[in-house]
Design an enzyme around this catalytic site. Structure first.
Site: not given
Length: 222
Positions: A65, A106-107, A141, A143
């Site tokens: 997460h 974040e984000g 994205d 991440r």
């Protein structure tokens, strides 16, 4: 207060990640073990909420997460991040075994300040999440899951059942050498302020989202 001894393996670090501290943590959902990992390259800290003895186990329920300050702290209704966090912790607690990895990205990896800039573009120009990120010069994205993979290795997890709607998250962890046995859908209810955001995740980012109505039943979102 209920206490327990550490259930973690003795290995404390990898090439760039250190298992820095850990402690029992009583929560509204029951007793977890909170484990803090520190990236030795930049000092950034990530967290694992561990339920039960996961070392050496196969098929451990895991949620990777990414942090969302706006929803998880301030209660923003623009996304479903807080609901996914809560549901994952509930599920892991009910199973009596599992890990929630709380990753400080974040984000979708663009940072808090840039996420708020993207929010403003969505509000003022009617852009969706993807369009706003692209206009700011970012990919949809950004991440990464190398940190998640290292955290699971330090916890001694052998294979996982991943709680996610995002196929890229599965691929990212597999690329990091983490065996993913199956996907557990992350089901949350929509609200009028996040339904378009969720449709964008489904239609433009490939998320496998099941839309739920107010009663928790599946609903059509066209």
């Amino acid at each position: 207060m209920t206490t327990e001894t550490s259930l973690l393996p003795t290995r404390k670090h990898t090439a760039f990640l250190e298992l820095y501290s850990e402690s029992p943590l009583p929560t509204e959902r029951g007793l977890f073990r909170i484990v803090v990992f520190r990236d030795r390259r930049n000092g950034r800290e990530h967290v694992a909420m561990v339920k039960g003895d996961v070392a050496g186990r196969e098929g451990v329920p895991v949620r990777a997460h990414s942090e969302c300050l706006t929803s998880e702290v301030f209660g923003s209704l623009r996304c479903d991040c807080r609901a996914q966090l809560d549901r994952a912790l509930d599920f892991i607690n009910q199973q009596g075994c599992g890990v929630l990895l709380y990753l400080r990205q974040e984000g979708r990896g663009i940072g808090l300040g840039n996420k708020i800039r993207a929010y403003k573009l969505q509000q003022e120009e009617g852009l969706d999440t993807v369009e706003a990120n692209l206009k700011l010069g970012f990919a949809d994205d950004l991440r990464r899951y190398d940190m998640a993979g290292e955290m699971l290795r330090l916890l001694g997890v052998k294979s996982i059942d991943l709680i996610t709607n995002n196929p890229l998250k599965i691929a990212g962890l597999v690329d990091e050498g983490i065996p993913v046995r199956r996907r557990i859908p992350s089901r949350t209810m929509t609200n009028p302020l996040n339904v378009e955001y969720l449709k964008t995740k489904r239609d433009r980012s490939g998320h496998l989202i099941e839309f739920l109505g107010e009663d928790g039943a599946k609903a059509q979102a066209s």
